[in-house]
Write an enzyme that holds these catalytic residues in place. Structure first.
Site, PDB file in Angstrom:
ATOM      1  N   GLY A 147      -5.426  -9.226  -0.259  1.00  0.00           N
ATOM      2  CA  GLY A 147      -5.398  -9.539   1.166  1.00  0.00           C
ATOM      3  C   GLY A 147      -4.066  -9.276   1.838  1.00  0.00           C
ATOM      4  O   GLY A 147      -3.226  -8.509   1.359  1.00  0.00           O
ATOM      5  N   SER A 148      -3.844  -9.967   2.955  1.00  0.00           N
ATOM      6  CA  SER A 148      -2.692  -9.706   3.830  1.00  0.00           C
ATOM      7  C   SER A 148      -1.339  -9.960   3.186  1.00  0.00           C
ATOM      8  O   SER A 148      -0.313  -9.500   3.693  1.00  0.00           O
ATOM      9  CB  SER A 148      -2.801 -10.575   5.098  1.00  0.00           C
ATOM     10  OG  SER A 148      -3.975 -10.269   5.805  1.00  0.00           O
ATOM     11  N   ILE A 149      -1.340 -10.661   2.102  1.00  0.00           N
ATOM     12  CA  ILE A 149      -0.075 -11.096   1.519  1.00  0.00           C
ATOM     13  C   ILE A 149       0.754  -9.934   0.965  1.00  0.00           C
ATOM     14  O   ILE A 149       1.954 -10.066   0.725  1.00  0.00           O
ATOM     15  CB  ILE A 149      -0.359 -12.156   0.430  1.00  0.00           C
ATOM     16  CG1 ILE A 149       0.789 -13.143   0.347  1.00  0.00           C
ATOM     17  CG2 ILE A 149      -0.668 -11.511  -0.913  1.00  0.00           C
ATOM     18  CD1 ILE A 149       0.407 -14.470  -0.249  1.00  0.00           C
TER      19      ILE A 149
END
Length: 565
Positions: free
Chosen positions: A301-303
């Site tokens: 994801g966005s991490i």
């Protein structure tokens, strides 16, 4: 004349009698000597065997299992002396009628908390046995008391037992041993040989008083070694308590947190909740025993968006002042969009708003080979090799050709899986300004230089961008801490079952570095399937991150580096 002959006959008679007697005695002596020669020289083995059976014993020299300590020497696993009670039914049954009214038996029953009727039933069920256990692992104090009762047929044996002072707090990491004292989970299993050493074996001969008169070593004893982990007991406890409250509050399936020391790569805490008590593992389901920090995979994801920005800056595809068109767009029939609409965003805002559109457009400008290289360099393609059993990896970079849609998903963390431990390695490396220090579960006594995989200048730029995420209006605002500069990134991803199908459950996570001016710690917090209609990282994991990191910085007396708004 006759008298003389008579006397001569008598002398001859007695002489012949004595002669015959002497002959028999001589023959007996010869027979005895021959027997002795036969038994002592020709065939001595049977007598030696019989003698050895009575006087010779093979004795195993047991080692006391080595301790597992935290980085400051506090015990995480120790071996304690306990007592077990053994019964000889043959002796006890002779007095079975008197047991019910016997004060000593009643005292025994009370001390070990087993009803007297149950004890009697247990003995009756094993009438033919000469050795049965009544109870295991009682305290030495109780054992000594029972010994003073002097009950016929009752024997007290000393045994050893593994004890874990932290209980649930570090159970998935430390693991436990089986009834034979062999490690079967966690650190206990990984370092089993070192913790147990080599038990010695010797041959001893005893006299009738039981004293050892001969000692022959057969296998030399190798002493066990203590293991010193990188874990800090105080920090492990702090994070466990915070995470336990959070998992309960959000009614989540589980929570995981990992804290690392940036300058050495040491893992200061590795926490899972729910957990189990290794001192009483019978009452817990098997999935509680799994160390989810190393075994569970989730979509990144966005991490990982900061990594794309780092590579684009390195390749001069973007600059600090670049503006990206972030209006929704299609790749063939696939719509790329954000949660909120923004016409244009600069690089800082792309990370701040966690823009899938912005980061994917940047990624499409980077050759796939160069983009995949950075994921490899940060260790997302390989296991961390810290030695913990069960660590998993998901290969995702081996495709020969990538479509633009796959490349776009790849840039905002969809399409590949990582473990919490890999994520901790990533943010530890970012926090050390691009210097790769392999994670370690053992205490590091010598500071290693590490491997530079990214320039300090670019890494600092991205850290500054991530610091803005924790300020007002950023998705990571709730991960901010009063008085400290924090660089953090939140993320949210749908859960995947069977590693291919998304389901309507989410994983919420936050990863960050503190203090941003002089990075000391990297912390990741992951909440699996939170309820209460909240699942976004900035709403769930970010406040937990802030609460944990704030207490850590305070307890570790880290100097404040920010004048707060």
């Amino acid at each position: 004349m006759k008298i003389i002959i008579f006397h001569l006959n008598i002398k001859k008679f007695f002489f012949s009698r004595f002669f015959i007697l002497y002959i028999f005695i001589l023959l007996a002596l010869i027979s005895l000597i021959l027997r002795i020669i036969f038994l002592q020289i020709i065939n001595p083995e049977p007598l030696i065997y019989q003698g050895d059976r009575q006087t010779l014993k093979i004795q195993k020299l047991l080692n006391i299992r080595g301790m597992i300590n935290d980085r400051l020497g506090s015990p995480l696993a120790i071996t304690v002396i306990v007592h077990s009670i053994v019964v000889n039914p043959n002796i006890v049954l002779k007095n079975i009628n008197n047991i019910n009214n016997n004060l000593c038996w009643k005292a025994l029953s009370n001390k070990i908390s087993i009803p007297l009727k149950k004890i009697i039933l247990h003995i009756n069920n094993h009438k033919k046995s000469k050795f049965i256990y009544l109870t295991h692992h009682i305290s030495p104090k109780i054992g000594i008391y029972i010994k003073t009762l002097k009950i016929p047929g009752i024997t007290i044996f000393k045994e050893i037992k593994r004890y874990y002072p932290l209980g649930n707090i570090a159970s998935q990491l430390v693991g436990f041993t089986n009834i034979d004292g062999q490690g079967i989970e966690g650190i206990e299993k990984i370092f089993n040989k070192s913790l147990t050493g080599i038990p010695g074996i010797r041959k001893i001969r005893q006299n009738k008083k039981g004293q050892i008169i001969e000692n022959i070593p057969l296998i030399n004893q190798s002493q066990p070694h203590a293991i010193t982990l990188s874990i800090d007991k105080k920090l492990q406890t702090l994070i466990y308590n915070k995470l336990k409250i959070a998992v309960k509050h959000y009614q989540a399936e589980s929570g995981t947190a990992i804290l690392t020391k940036i300058k050495t790569g040491e893992i200061l805490a590795i926490v899972n909740n729910p957990s189990y008590n290794p001192n009483d593992i019978i009452s817990y389901p098997n999935h509680y025993i799994r160390n989810k920090a190393i075994t569970d995979l989730f979509e990144a994801g966005s991490i990982i968006k900061p990594m794309v920005i780092m590579k684009a800056l390195q390749e001069n595809i973007i600059t600090d002042n670049s503006i990206i068109n972030t209006q929704p767009y299609y790749i063939k029939k696939h719509l790329i969009k954000d949660i909120s609409y923004h016409k244009r965003l600069n690089i800082t805002e792309i990370i701040k708003k966690s823009s899938n559109i912005g980061v994917s457009k940047i990624a499409l400008s980077i050759p796939m080979k160069k983009l995949s290289d950075i994921y490899n360099q940060f260790g997302l393609e390989e296991v961390t090799n810290i030695g913990l059993i069960g660590e998993r990896k998901k290969n995702f970079l081996h495709k020969r050709k990538w479509s633009n849609f796959e490349k776009a998903k790849f840039s905002f963390g969809y399409g590949f899986m990582i473990t919490p431990l890999q994520l901790a390695q990533l943010y530890t490396t970012i926090g050390s300004y691009g210097i790769y220090h392999p994670l370690s579960i053992l205490k590091v006594n010598t500071l290693h230089i590490g491997t530079t995989i990214f320039s300090k200048k670019i890494t600092k730029k991205v850290l500054n961008i991530m610091e803005n995420v924790t300020k007002y209006s950023g998705n990571g605002e709730k991960s901010s801490i009063n008085g400290y500069r924090i660089a953090a990134k939140t993320g949210t991803a749908k859960k995947i079952v069977f590693q291919k199908k998304h389901i309507n459950q989410y994983v919420s996570y936050t990863a960050g570095i503190a203090p941003a001016s002089n990075p000391q710690f990297a912390l990741i917090v992951i909440i699996d399937n939170p309820k209460k209609r909240k699942y976004y990282g900035e709403k769930v994991s970010a406040p937990i991150f802030s609460s944990i990191m704030q207490k850590i910085l305070k307890d570790m007396k880290i100097k404040k580096d920010s004048i707060n708004k």
